[in-house]
Design a protein around this motif. Structure first.
Motif, PDB file in Angstrom:
ATOM      1  N   TRP A 339       0.859  -1.181   0.000  1.00 36.23           N
ATOM      2  CA  TRP A 339       0.000   0.000   0.000  1.00 36.23           C
ATOM      3  C   TRP A 339       0.895   1.230   0.000  1.00 36.23           C
ATOM      4  CZ3 TRP A 339      -4.291  -1.174   4.172  1.00 36.23           C
ATOM      5  CH2 TRP A 339      -5.036  -2.284   3.735  1.00 36.23           C
ATOM      6  N   TYR A 340       1.213   1.710  -1.189  1.00 32.30           N
ATOM      7  CA  TYR A 340       2.136   2.833  -1.277  1.00 32.30           C
ATOM      8  C   TYR A 340       1.409   4.167  -1.309  1.00 32.30           C
ATOM      9  CZ  TYR A 340       5.131  -0.981  -2.770  1.00 32.30           C
ATOM     10  OH  TYR A 340       5.805  -2.157  -2.851  1.00 32.30           O
ATOM     11  N   HIS A 341       0.174   4.167  -1.783  1.00 32.01           N
ATOM     12  CA  HIS A 341      -0.595   5.394  -1.913  1.00 32.01           C
ATOM     13  C   HIS A 341      -1.936   5.213  -1.238  1.00 32.01           C
ATOM     14  CE1 HIS A 341       2.113   7.094  -4.919  1.00 32.01           C
ATOM     15  NE2 HIS A 341       2.120   5.922  -5.506  1.00 32.01           N
ATOM     16  N   SER A 342      -2.502   6.328  -0.798  1.00 32.22           N
ATOM     17  CA  SER A 342      -3.852   6.272  -0.238  1.00 32.22           C
ATOM     18  C   SER A 342      -4.851   6.059  -1.354  1.00 32.22           C
ATOM     19  CB  SER A 342      -4.181   7.585   0.462  1.00 32.22           C
ATOM     20  OG  SER A 342      -3.466   7.693   1.650  1.00 32.22           O
ATOM     21  N   VAL A 343      -5.811   5.238  -1.071  1.00 33.97           N
ATOM     22  CA  VAL A 343      -6.917   5.045  -2.008  1.00 33.97           C
ATOM     23  C   VAL A 343      -8.194   5.234  -1.219  1.00 33.97           C
ATOM     24  CG1 VAL A 343      -8.186   3.342  -3.336  1.00 33.97           C
ATOM     25  CG2 VAL A 343      -5.708   3.419  -3.491  1.00 33.97           C
TER      26      VAL A 343
ATOM     27  N   HIS B 270      -7.679  -1.770  -9.619  1.00 29.14           N
ATOM     28  CA  HIS B 270      -9.070  -1.620  -9.207  1.00 29.14           C
ATOM     29  C   HIS B 270      -9.124  -1.774  -7.698  1.00 29.14           C
ATOM     30  CE1 HIS B 270     -13.415  -2.006  -9.405  1.00 29.14           C
ATOM     31  NE2 HIS B 270     -13.308  -2.987  -8.537  1.00 29.14           N
ATOM     32  N   CYS B 271      -9.611  -0.737  -7.000  1.00 26.87           N
ATOM     33  CA  CYS B 271      -9.671  -0.817  -5.539  1.00 26.87           C
ATOM     34  C   CYS B 271     -11.102  -0.647  -5.094  1.00 26.87           C
ATOM     35  CB  CYS B 271      -8.829   0.288  -4.911  1.00 26.87           C
ATOM     36  SG  CYS B 271      -7.115   0.187  -5.419  1.00 26.87           S
ATOM     37  N   ALA B 272     -11.670  -1.701  -4.541  1.00 30.26           N
ATOM     38  CA  ALA B 272     -13.050  -1.611  -4.085  1.00 30.26           C
ATOM     39  C   ALA B 272     -13.118  -1.074  -2.670  1.00 30.26           C
ATOM     40  CB  ALA B 272     -13.700  -2.976  -4.166  1.00 30.26           C
ATOM     41  N   ASN B 273     -12.025  -1.204  -1.929  1.00 37.74           N
ATOM     42  CA  ASN B 273     -12.023  -0.789  -0.527  1.00 37.74           C
ATOM     43  C   ASN B 273     -10.990   0.287  -0.284  1.00 37.74           C
ATOM     44  OD1 ASN B 273     -13.925  -2.856   0.332  1.00 37.74           O
ATOM     45  ND2 ASN B 273     -12.260  -4.255  -0.197  1.00 37.74           N
ATOM     46  N   SER B 274     -11.328   1.194   0.622  1.00 41.58           N
ATOM     47  CA  SER B 274     -10.387   2.264   0.936  1.00 41.58           C
ATOM     48  C   SER B 274      -9.208   1.734   1.700  1.00 41.58           C
ATOM     49  CB  SER B 274     -11.063   3.320   1.801  1.00 41.58           C
ATOM     50  OG  SER B 274     -12.120   3.894   1.095  1.00 41.58           O
ATOM     51  N   ARG B 275      -8.069   2.331   1.444  1.00 41.54           N
ATOM     52  CA  ARG B 275      -6.914   2.080   2.291  1.00 41.54           C
ATOM     53  C   ARG B 275      -6.150   3.382   2.357  1.00 41.54           C
ATOM     54  NH1 ARG B 275      -3.603  -0.081  -2.692  1.00 41.54           N
ATOM     55  NH2 ARG B 275      -4.996  -1.824  -2.961  1.00 41.54           N
ATOM     56  N   LEU B 276      -5.837   3.804   3.545  1.00 40.22           N
ATOM     57  CA  LEU B 276      -5.196   5.100   3.716  1.00 40.22           C
ATOM     58  C   LEU B 276      -3.797   4.943   4.253  1.00 40.22           C
ATOM     59  CD1 LEU B 276      -8.210   7.063   5.184  1.00 40.22           C
ATOM     60  CD2 LEU B 276      -7.462   6.885   2.817  1.00 40.22           C
ATOM     61  N   VAL B 277      -2.908   5.734   3.654  1.00 40.70           N
ATOM     62  CA  VAL B 277      -1.496   5.650   3.988  1.00 40.70           C
ATOM     63  C   VAL B 277      -1.032   7.048   4.343  1.00 40.70           C
ATOM     64  CG1 VAL B 277       0.764   5.282   2.947  1.00 40.70           C
ATOM     65  CG2 VAL B 277      -1.072   3.663   2.525  1.00 40.70           C
ATOM     66  N   CYS B 278      -0.382   7.213   5.479  1.00 43.68           N
ATOM     67  CA  CYS B 278       0.056   8.533   5.916  1.00 43.68           C
ATOM     68  C   CYS B 278       1.221   9.013   5.061  1.00 43.68           C
ATOM     69  CB  CYS B 278       0.466   8.473   7.382  1.00 43.68           C
ATOM     70  SG  CYS B 278       1.241   9.993   7.945  1.00 43.68           S
ATOM     71  N   LYS B 279       1.128  10.241   4.559  1.00 40.36           N
ATOM     72  CA  LYS B 279       2.149  10.771   3.672  1.00 40.36           C
ATOM     73  C   LYS B 279       3.478  10.996   4.378  1.00 40.36           C
ATOM     74  CE  LYS B 279       2.203  11.858  -0.681  1.00 40.36           C
ATOM     75  NZ  LYS B 279       3.246  11.024  -1.231  1.00 40.36           N
ATOM     76  N   ILE B 280       3.423  11.143   5.707  1.00 32.33           N
ATOM     77  CA  ILE B 280       4.666  11.418   6.444  1.00 32.33           C
ATOM     78  C   ILE B 280       5.436  10.129   6.694  1.00 32.33           C
ATOM     79  CG2 ILE B 280       5.619  12.254   8.624  1.00 32.33           C
ATOM     80  CD1 ILE B 280       3.279  14.168   8.817  1.00 32.33           C
ATOM     81  N   SER B 281       4.740   9.115   7.238  1.00 33.34           N
ATOM     82  CA  SER B 281       5.449   7.911   7.670  1.00 33.34           C
ATOM     83  C   SER B 281       5.343   6.755   6.692  1.00 33.34           C
ATOM     84  CB  SER B 281       4.875   7.443   9.007  1.00 33.34           C
ATOM     85  OG  SER B 281       3.487   7.182   8.823  1.00 33.34           O
ATOM     86  N   GLY B 282       4.335   6.780   5.811  1.00 30.24           N
ATOM     87  CA  GLY B 282       4.105   5.633   4.946  1.00 30.24           C
ATOM     88  C   GLY B 282       3.344   4.530   5.659  1.00 30.24           C
ATOM     89  N   ASP B 283       2.965   4.775   6.922  1.00 26.73           N
ATOM     90  CA  ASP B 283       2.219   3.763   7.683  1.00 26.73           C
ATOM     91  C   ASP B 283       0.741   3.810   7.335  1.00 26.73           C
ATOM     92  OD1 ASP B 283       4.157   4.322  10.709  1.00 26.73           O
ATOM     93  OD2 ASP B 283       4.524   3.016   8.980  1.00 26.73           O
ATOM     94  N   VAL B 284       0.079   2.700   7.600  1.00 26.83           N
ATOM     95  CA  VAL B 284      -1.363   2.621   7.373  1.00 26.83           C
ATOM     96  C   VAL B 284      -2.086   3.490   8.407  1.00 26.83           C
ATOM     97  CG1 VAL B 284      -3.313   1.061   7.608  1.00 26.83           C
ATOM     98  CG2 VAL B 284      -1.295   0.346   6.361  1.00 26.83           C
ATOM     99  N   MET B 285      -3.168   4.138   7.954  1.00 30.33           N
ATOM    100  CA  MET B 285      -3.991   4.900   8.899  1.00 30.33           C
ATOM    101  C   MET B 285      -5.265   4.111   9.143  1.00 30.33           C
ATOM    102  SD  MET B 285      -3.450   8.877   7.738  1.00 30.33           S
ATOM    103  CE  MET B 285      -3.918   8.821   6.040  1.00 30.33           C
TER     104      MET B 285
END
Lengths: 401, 334
Positions: A339-343, B270-285
């Motif tokens: 997961w490199y980018h937010s989606v 194709h992404c059916a589900n949201s996934r958020l990644v913090c721009k600062i750390s690259g970690d999942v939110m």
């Protein structure tokens, strides 16, 4: 894989048949040659020279002829019998490995992704070759990279190559158990390595110390004197330093026979190469796995999924279902590390947001896409689909992930 | 490794990618079997012929001397048969053993040891790259890579080198090598509908290449290319192509220089589900690191905001605006 096991079984049968046949063939031909040889020797004896063939001998000769014919004809037909076993191997391979990829080559299925999209343009081919060269440099396969540059007449700037050349030099030295270049590098990058929480410098000193210890009691003074290098690491690596100093006691006895024998493990050398590679890549801003490796591995996961769905679509003749060639028809699970980018997928309209349809945060904190928000406006007001707090559409705030 | 591949997934991928790995050596086995049968049949008939001659002589009260010389002929033919049979069987056996080595290698994909599994994956990529390089005509590179990776047995170098010889001779306007190739593969070519048309040279080379691939049931694109295209698509997002480059991620393969250009014409993931990644750390939110919106609309992970907080203030890394930590609002993603 069960099917692979099946292919292997058929192969083993064929190998066994070749072995048996080969031995039988050689043996029976040798026997035949021996038999004929004996007969010839008998006939060629001085006593019989110039005489006509006796009736007895003529009979023996006829029998010999028959035997020869029977033997060789059987050899030929025995070999033919192996044919079915050989073709069974081919059939097992056809069953084990998928029809999908090979069957559709003529129709360019692998336009699941795009129809020969890289073929036509020379430029894309060159870029692909460049990506491979970059990958080879990152993997430390310098001579292969150089060869590819030559064969494809690509030019790679020295700026790009330089760090890899240096890394490779150091790694090669480490493989020869020469710690010098690595230590030099670690010292010159000390500050950044500390920021990374890297213990590379300490580990290098430790390995040197251990190597001195392996030299036996003669090296004791040298080892002791080298131990002063541990001083700056005393706080962070106290325990490990204690272990090493403790091992000095066993120097005369021989470390191999002591409770400290694990220090002499050769795995330390493999480990230091890995540690160095990892830390050096971090400093260079590179991941240990090249982008090409990750993309290829991702493709290995995606390919069967896409093949299957394309087959299903064609089978059910609903090609209309996937008509926007700018997005894949199905989600590919690669794992969280990819997961490199937010989606953000709008939960209402089930679509990815974009610049033209951005995500909007409502007053209550819930997020939906702008298109969804517009659809929910009723009489100038908006009810959040989740809370359901009533609010003014204008209060929605555009957010950026 | 960044990409997770379960054992089941590896098996599925194997089914789709590895047909050439097994089929090409099998076809060689088949060819050598047929050649062996032909040799044995031919030498057997030679033996039978001289024996027939001997039998004929026997029926006519021969002298011992003539029988002896005929026997010499028989011995000679038997020896030739023995030699050819042994050679042919050795060749068949060699092909079968090569098939066996390849399938043993393929089996290793399901090894329980993680180190062995990652070695297998690395070799897989190297194998596909070697085939790709061979198709592009970079033979020296391919051979070097195969040697360095220890996969020489596992790739179809010979097939491509044979093809290279034919193509090069065609470029020199010589047909001999190509015709020899046709003769060599005659029985399988006969089963295919089209045959080479010896009229036009350029087309001839292309036609040869096409037929050669079809003969070995390979496609027009390398498996490497197809895999790579699928993989790039599966990772590609619109953020990789934002004009100002503000959304690029240092870890994202599609954001990297060369791959960015390559992936441009390909479809997006194709992404059916949201996934958020913090721009600062690259970690999942997520619940453990909730997404927080600053007054300027930019969202970061709670943990990252904590880490950049100084004197109760935070500076938005993308706009440089300064806000109070308390101004960050929690955002809810379903």
């Amino acid at each position: 894989m069960e099917q692979c096991a099946c292919v292997e079984r058929e192969l083993d049968k064929v190998l066994q048949k070749f072995l048996t046949y080969g031995q039988h063939c050689e043996r029976s031909l040798e026997e035949l040659l021996h038999y004929v040889g004996q007969l010839r020797a008998e006939l060629a004896s001085a006593a019989l020279q110039g005489t006509p063939l006796s009736a007895t001998l003529s009979l023996v000769m006829s029998q010999c002829c028959r035997k020869i014919k029977d033997t060789v004809q059987k050899l030929a037909s025995d070999h033919k019998d192996i044919h079915s076993s050989v073709s069974r191997v081919g059939k097992a391979i056809d069953r084990a490995l998928s029809l999908l990829l090979r069957q559709n080559f003529d129709s360019e299925i692998c336009g699941v992704v795009s129809d020969a999209v890289w073929d036509a343009r020379e430029q894309q081919q060159q870029i692909l070759q460049m990506a491979i060269v970059e990958h080879l440099y990152q993997q430390g396969m310098l001579s292969v990279a150089e060869e590819l540059c030559q064969e494809s007449t690509l030019n790679v700037d020295l700026d790009f190559k330089q760090p890899f050349l240096e890394l490779n030099r150091i790694l090669e030295a480490l493989h020869e158990q020469d710690l010098g270049p690595a230590l030099e590098w670690a010292v010159s990058h000390r500050q950044r390595l500390l920021e990374l929480n890297s213990s590379l410098e300490f580990k290098l000193h430790r390995l040197h110390f251990i190597r001195l210890l392996a030299g036996g009691p003669a090296k004791q003074l040298e080892a002791l004197s080298y131990a002063r290098h541990f001083q700056p690491f005393a706080r962070l690596h106290q325990r490990e330093i204690q272990v090493m100093m403790g091992s000095l006691v066993y120097l005369r006895l021989g470390l191999e026979k002591s409770p400290y024998c694990h220090l002499l493990d050769s795995s330390h050398w493999a480990e230091i190469c890995e540690t160095f590679t990892r830390d050096a890549c971090s400093l260079l801003g590179l991941s240990v796995e090249s982008p090409l490796s990750v993309s290829f591995a991702s493709g290995c996961v995606a390919l069967p999924v896409l093949m299957n769905i394309k087959a299903v679509i064609e089978q059910r003749q609903c090609t209309g279902v996937w008509n926007h060639k700018d997005e894949l028809p199905i989600e590919i699970e690669l794992g969280m590390k990819c997961w490199y980018h937010s989606v953000f997928a709008c939960p209402i309209l089930r679509q990815q947001t974009s610049d033209s349809n951005p995500p909007i945060k409502l007053i209550c904190g819930h997020v939906i896409s702008r298109d969804a928000l517009n659809k929910l406006i009723n009489g100038g007001k908006l009810k959040c689909p989740y809370c359901p707090m009533e609010q003014n559409p204008a209060d929605g705030k555009r957010i950026i992930f | 490794m960044a990409v997770q591949e379960s054992a089941a997934q590896l098996s599925m991928t194997l089914k789709v990618q590895e047909y050439p790995t097994l089929k090409v050596p099998y076809e060689t086995l088949n060819k050598r079997f047929r050649a062996a049968q032909k040799n044995i049949d031919r030498e057997t008939s030679h033996v039978t012929m001289v024996v027939a001659e001997l039998e004929k002589t026997l029926s006519g009260c021969p002298a011992v001397d003539s029988v002896v010389s005929l026997l010499d002929g028989v011995v000679e033919k038997l020896s030739v048969l023995k030699r050819k049979a042994v050679e042919s069987i050795q060749a068949e056996d060699e092909s079968a053993k090569l098939c066996k080595r390849r399938i043993e290698h393929l089996k290793e994909h399901s090894s329980d040891q993680p180190a062995a599994a990652s070695v297998w994956k690395r070799k897989r990529m190297d194998r596909m790259m070697v085939e790709h390089l061979l198709r592009c005509g970079y033979y020296n590179t391919a051979v070097k890579l195969a040697r360095q990776s220890g996969i020489e047995d596992l790739v179809n170098i010979e097939m491509f080198l044979t093809a290279k010889e034919v193509e090069e001779s065609l470029e020199r306007r010589e047909t001999a090598t190509c015709l020899a190739w046709c003769h060599d593969n005659k029985s399988r070519l006969r089963k295919m509908k089209d045959l080479l048309d010896p009229a036009r040279w350029r087309m001839l080379i292309q036609q040869f290449r096409y037929d050669n691939y079809r003969l070995h049931q390979l496609g027009n694109n390398s498996v490497f290319t197809l895999t790579l295209q699928a993989g790039l698509s599966a990772i590609k997002t619109p953020q990789c192509y934002k004009e100002d480059g503000s959304s690029k991620s240092p870890d994202c393969p599609v954001c990297s220089r060369s791959l960015n250009k390559l992936a441009q014409p390909l479809p997006m993931a194709h992404c059916a589900n949201s996934r958020l990644v913090c721009k600062i750390s690259g970690d999942v939110m997520n619940e453990n690191n909730p997404p927080m919106m600053l007054p300027n609309g930019y969202v970061y992970g709670y943990n990252s905001l904590l880490s950049i907080r100084q004197d109760d203030k935070v500076v938005c890394p993308r706009t440089k605006e300064v806000f109070h930590f308390s101004q960050a609002e929690k955002v809810y993603i379903m």
